[in-house]
Each structure stands twice: as structure tokens, then as C-alpha cells.
Write a protein that holds these residues in place. Structure first.
Motif, PDB file in Angstrom:
ATOM      1  N   GLY A   1       0.853  -1.190   0.000  1.00  0.00           N
ATOM      2  CA  GLY A   1       0.000   0.000   0.000  1.00  0.00           C
ATOM      3  C   GLY A   1       0.883   1.232   0.000  1.00  0.00           C
ATOM      4  N   PHE A   2       0.403   2.299   0.597  1.00  0.00           N
ATOM      5  CA  PHE A   2       1.225   3.508   0.695  1.00  0.00           C
ATOM      6  C   PHE A   2       2.386   3.215   1.641  1.00  0.00           C
ATOM      7  CE2 PHE A   2      -3.179   5.202   0.158  1.00  0.00           C
ATOM      8  CZ  PHE A   2      -3.010   5.693  -1.125  1.00  0.00           C
ATOM      9  N   HIS A   3       3.579   3.561   1.240  1.00  0.00           N
ATOM     10  CA  HIS A   3       4.731   3.362   2.125  1.00  0.00           C
ATOM     11  C   HIS A   3       4.829   4.607   3.004  1.00  0.00           C
ATOM     12  CE1 HIS A   3       6.910  -0.244   0.068  1.00  0.00           C
ATOM     13  NE2 HIS A   3       5.633  -0.455   0.265  1.00  0.00           N
ATOM     14  N   SER A   4       5.980   5.188   3.139  1.00  0.00           N
ATOM     15  CA  SER A   4       6.110   6.331   4.053  1.00  0.00           C
ATOM     16  C   SER A   4       6.510   7.606   3.334  1.00  0.00           C
ATOM     17  CB  SER A   4       7.126   6.003   5.151  1.00  0.00           C
ATOM     18  OG  SER A   4       6.618   5.008   5.987  1.00  0.00           O
ATOM     19  N   ASN A   5       6.213   7.701   2.078  1.00  0.00           N
ATOM     20  CA  ASN A   5       6.496   8.922   1.334  1.00  0.00           C
ATOM     21  C   ASN A   5       5.187   9.453   0.746  1.00  0.00           C
ATOM     22  OD1 ASN A   5       9.130   7.260   1.192  1.00  0.00           O
ATOM     23  ND2 ASN A   5       9.745   9.333   0.713  1.00  0.00           N
ATOM     24  N   GLY A   6       5.130  10.741   0.562  1.00  0.00           N
ATOM     25  CA  GLY A   6       3.959  11.342  -0.068  1.00  0.00           C
ATOM     26  C   GLY A   6       2.814  11.642   0.880  1.00  0.00           C
ATOM     27  N   TYR A   7       3.052  11.609   2.179  1.00  0.00           N
ATOM     28  CA  TYR A   7       1.960  11.788   3.128  1.00  0.00           C
ATOM     29  C   TYR A   7       1.473  13.230   3.251  1.00  0.00           C
ATOM     30  CZ  TYR A   7       1.036   7.080   4.462  1.00  0.00           C
ATOM     31  OH  TYR A   7       0.612   5.782   4.433  1.00  0.00           O
ATOM     32  N   SER A   8       2.258  14.195   2.847  1.00  0.00           N
ATOM     33  CA  SER A   8       1.746  15.570   2.822  1.00  0.00           C
ATOM     34  C   SER A   8       0.593  15.640   1.820  1.00  0.00           C
ATOM     35  CB  SER A   8       2.857  16.559   2.436  1.00  0.00           C
ATOM     36  OG  SER A   8       3.834  16.585   3.442  1.00  0.00           O
ATOM     37  N   LEU A   9       0.766  15.023   0.667  1.00  0.00           N
ATOM     38  CA  LEU A   9      -0.285  14.980  -0.348  1.00  0.00           C
ATOM     39  C   LEU A   9      -1.433  14.070   0.100  1.00  0.00           C
ATOM     40  CD1 LEU A   9      -1.441  15.601  -3.141  1.00  0.00           C
ATOM     41  CD2 LEU A   9      -0.033  13.724  -4.042  1.00  0.00           C
ATOM     42  N   LEU A  10      -1.128  12.893   0.634  1.00  0.00           N
ATOM     43  CA  LEU A  10      -2.178  11.954   1.053  1.00  0.00           C
ATOM     44  C   LEU A  10      -3.073  12.555   2.136  1.00  0.00           C
ATOM     45  CD1 LEU A  10      -0.164   8.620   1.083  1.00  0.00           C
ATOM     46  CD2 LEU A  10      -2.051   9.220  -0.449  1.00  0.00           C
ATOM     47  N   ARG A  11      -2.487  13.269   3.083  1.00  0.00           N
ATOM     48  CA  ARG A  11      -3.296  13.893   4.133  1.00  0.00           C
ATOM     49  C   ARG A  11      -4.241  14.931   3.538  1.00  0.00           C
ATOM     50  NH1 ARG A  11      -0.483  16.806   7.317  1.00  0.00           N
ATOM     51  NH2 ARG A  11       1.510  16.548   6.320  1.00  0.00           N
ATOM     52  N   GLN A  12      -3.804  15.638   2.499  1.00  0.00           N
ATOM     53  CA  GLN A  12      -4.668  16.601   1.809  1.00  0.00           C
ATOM     54  C   GLN A  12      -5.795  15.894   1.062  1.00  0.00           C
ATOM     55  OE1 GLN A  12      -2.000  18.852  -0.716  1.00  0.00           O
ATOM     56  NE2 GLN A  12      -2.489  20.715   0.431  1.00  0.00           N
ATOM     57  N   VAL A  13      -5.439  14.861   0.322  1.00  0.00           N
ATOM     58  CA  VAL A  13      -6.418  14.136  -0.488  1.00  0.00           C
ATOM     59  C   VAL A  13      -7.523  13.549   0.378  1.00  0.00           C
ATOM     60  CG1 VAL A  13      -6.742  12.095  -1.966  1.00  0.00           C
ATOM     61  CG2 VAL A  13      -4.809  13.642  -2.382  1.00  0.00           C
ATOM     62  N   PHE A  14      -7.172  13.010   1.533  1.00  0.00           N
ATOM     63  CA  PHE A  14      -8.133  12.306   2.374  1.00  0.00           C
ATOM     64  C   PHE A  14      -8.641  13.126   3.565  1.00  0.00           C
ATOM     65  CE2 PHE A  14      -5.743   8.849   0.312  1.00  0.00           C
ATOM     66  CZ  PHE A  14      -6.798   8.136  -0.232  1.00  0.00           C
ATOM     67  N   GLU A  15      -8.296  14.415   3.641  1.00  0.00           N
ATOM     68  CA  GLU A  15      -8.604  15.180   4.845  1.00  0.00           C
ATOM     69  C   GLU A  15     -10.093  15.243   5.190  1.00  0.00           C
ATOM     70  OE1 GLU A  15      -7.501  19.344   4.855  1.00  0.00           O
ATOM     71  OE2 GLU A  15      -8.024  19.534   2.743  1.00  0.00           O
ATOM     72  N   LYS A  16     -10.978  15.270   4.211  1.00  0.00           N
ATOM     73  CA  LYS A  16     -12.411  15.364   4.493  1.00  0.00           C
ATOM     74  C   LYS A  16     -13.006  14.039   4.945  1.00  0.00           C
ATOM     75  CE  LYS A  16     -13.155  19.282   1.529  1.00  0.00           C
ATOM     76  NZ  LYS A  16     -13.574  19.769   0.248  1.00  0.00           N
ATOM     77  N   ASP A  17     -12.293  12.955   4.681  1.00  0.00           N
ATOM     78  CA  ASP A  17     -12.798  11.624   4.990  1.00  0.00           C
ATOM     79  C   ASP A  17     -11.711  10.796   5.693  1.00  0.00           C
ATOM     80  OD1 ASP A  17     -14.812   9.755   4.924  1.00  0.00           O
ATOM     81  OD2 ASP A  17     -14.286   8.992   2.946  1.00  0.00           O
ATOM     82  N   LEU A  18     -10.844  11.474   6.423  1.00  0.00           N
ATOM     83  CA  LEU A  18      -9.655  10.857   6.999  1.00  0.00           C
ATOM     84  C   LEU A  18      -9.959   9.646   7.880  1.00  0.00           C
ATOM     85  CD1 LEU A  18      -6.591  11.157   7.027  1.00  0.00           C
ATOM     86  CD2 LEU A  18      -6.830  12.604   9.033  1.00  0.00           C
ATOM     87  N   ASN A  19     -10.935   9.752   8.751  1.00  0.00           N
ATOM     88  CA  ASN A  19     -11.230   8.643   9.674  1.00  0.00           C
ATOM     89  C   ASN A  19     -11.595   7.356   8.945  1.00  0.00           C
ATOM     90  OD1 ASN A  19     -10.659  10.064  11.990  1.00  0.00           O
ATOM     91  ND2 ASN A  19     -12.749  10.819  12.201  1.00  0.00           N
ATOM     92  N   ASN A  20     -12.196   7.460   7.778  1.00  0.00           N
ATOM     93  CA  ASN A  20     -12.552   6.263   7.005  1.00  0.00           C
ATOM     94  C   ASN A  20     -11.347   5.622   6.315  1.00  0.00           C
ATOM     95  OD1 ASN A  20     -15.311   6.338   7.647  1.00  0.00           O
ATOM     96  ND2 ASN A  20     -15.684   7.842   6.047  1.00  0.00           N
ATOM     97  N   TRP A  21     -10.241   6.355   6.233  1.00  0.00           N
ATOM     98  CA  TRP A  21      -9.058   5.868   5.526  1.00  0.00           C
ATOM     99  C   TRP A  21      -7.873   5.581   6.452  1.00  0.00           C
ATOM    100  CZ3 TRP A  21      -9.221   4.300   0.648  1.00  0.00           C
ATOM    101  CH2 TRP A  21     -10.320   4.722  -0.127  1.00  0.00           C
ATOM    102  N   LEU A  22      -8.042   5.761   7.754  1.00  0.00           N
ATOM    103  CA  LEU A  22      -6.915   5.612   8.676  1.00  0.00           C
ATOM    104  C   LEU A  22      -6.240   4.250   8.590  1.00  0.00           C
ATOM    105  CD1 LEU A  22      -8.014   7.484  11.915  1.00  0.00           C
ATOM    106  CD2 LEU A  22      -6.180   8.086  10.313  1.00  0.00           C
ATOM    107  N   ASP A  23      -7.017   3.172   8.543  1.00  0.00           N
ATOM    108  CA  ASP A  23      -6.408   1.841   8.482  1.00  0.00           C
ATOM    109  C   ASP A  23      -5.538   1.675   7.244  1.00  0.00           C
ATOM    110  OD1 ASP A  23      -7.556   1.097  10.892  1.00  0.00           O
ATOM    111  OD2 ASP A  23      -9.240   0.055   9.955  1.00  0.00           O
TER     112      ASP A  23
END
Length: 186
Positions: free
Chosen positions: A134-156
Motif C-alpha cells: 500500500g502507501f509506504h512512508s512517502n507522499g503523506y503531505s499529499l495523502l493527508r490533503q487528499v483524504f482530509e475530508k474523509d480521513l477517519n474512514n481511511w486511517l487503516d
């Protein structure tokens, strides 16, 4: 090893640490930290031998650090890599609330005659790819933006630890499959 060479890597987990800090879910981040280092190290053809970690926060939360270190220890064991030490720093004013940063350092050995790299790649070589976890440990500045409105559903999904590829690469080497070069794409 007939002609042993030391190989070493250092890396962190980037802004994935912010997501882990917000949720308190840091055990998987320990595996991320080890994986980002040993997965790079094995791309030399080398075997990881030892690991050191670094943790810095504004105020030390022992329970959080212990959970993180449990993840580091478990990932080191899976990678046949000894956790030989590390550093813990408390830096009030630099980190706020539960914020922290972490880094790791892996060292291993490779035989000089078997170092992998671009210098060994010849015309006609095959390319193999192994599935990502899945997502490794790079690109999380972008991922946090992409999923910010629905973050709790994507935490796992977002906090799934980076796969450790050491065992897989050791099986490839033991099977005698010739490898010229490798890359850990994050």
C-alpha cells in the motif's frame, strides 16, 4: 563473506508521523521506520545486521514511545536485524502537543563481488516487480490533503505499515536467482 563491505542507510517516515501522532497509532510506524531503511539496504545486495533509532518530541510520552519501540523491535526481528541502540530527545518548543519525529539507521554487509547496482545491468535483463503493501512512508503531505475530508474512514489504509522485503529478497538470493540491481520504490 570473502570481501566484506559495510553498507549503511538512514531514513525517516516523513509526515506520516503527523498522522500517527494525531491518532496515537505509532506501533506500525516503528515497522515503517525499519522498512524504509532495511528495504533500501537490501537493494545493494547486502544483508541488514543492526539498526539504531532516533525519536524526538516536545514532551516525552513513555507509553507512545514504548508502543513505537515495540514496532521497531518486531520489525527488526522480522528483518533479522539487531536493534542495538538509539536516541530519545525531548525538545519543548520545537514539537507541539503529541508531535514527534523519528529516524533510523541500518548497517549491513555485502560481499564486494556481489554488490548490486546499475553497473551490473546488461541489455536483455528481465525486470521483476513485487507488490507493495500500500502507501509506504512517502507522499503523506499529499495523502493527508487528499483524504482530509474523509480521513477517519481511511486511517487503516493510510497507517498500514510499509512491507519488509528482507525475507523475500533472501529467498530470491538463496534460490540462486541472478539479480543485477534492485530499487525500493516508495
Amino acid at each position: 563473506y570473502k570481501k566484506p563491505l559495510l553498507v549503511s542507510c538512514t531514513d525517516g517516515v516523513g509526515t506520516k508521523a503527523l498522522l500517527a501522532a494525531q491518532t496515537g497509532r505509532v506501533r506500525g510506524l516503528g515497522q515503517d521506520l525499519v522498512a524504509m531503511n532495511v528495504n533500501d539496504l537490501i537493494c545493494t545486495g547486502g544483508d541488514p545486521y543492526f539498526f539504531l533509532d532516533y525519536w524526538a518530541s516536545g514532551k516525552l510520552d513513555l507509553q507512545l514511545v514504548q508502543e513505537f519501540l515495540t514496532g521497531v523491535r518486531e520489525a527488526c526481528a522480522k528483518s533479522e536485524c539487531l536493534l542495538i541502540g538509539g536516541e530519545t530527545a525531548e525538545m519543548p518548543g520545537l514539537y507541539k502537543g503529541r508531535e514527534f519525529d523519528c529516524a533510523g539507521f541500518a548497517t549491513g554487509l555485502v560481499d564486494e563481488d556481489f554488490v548490486w547496482g546499475a553497473h551490473r545491468v546488461k541489455t536483455g535483463a528481465s525486470i521483476w516487480a513485487f507488490a507493495s503493501s500500500g502507501f509506504h512512508s512517502n507522499g503523506y503531505s499529499l495523502l493527508r490533503q487528499v483524504f482530509e475530508k474523509d480521513l477517519n474512514n481511511w486511517l487503516d489504509v493510510l497507517l498500514e505499515p510499509t512491507a519488509l522485503y528482507v525475507e523475500l529478497i533472501q529467498k530470491v538470493k538463496k534460490a540462486g536467482i541472478p539479480v543485477q540491481a534492485a530499487a525500493h520504490i516508495t
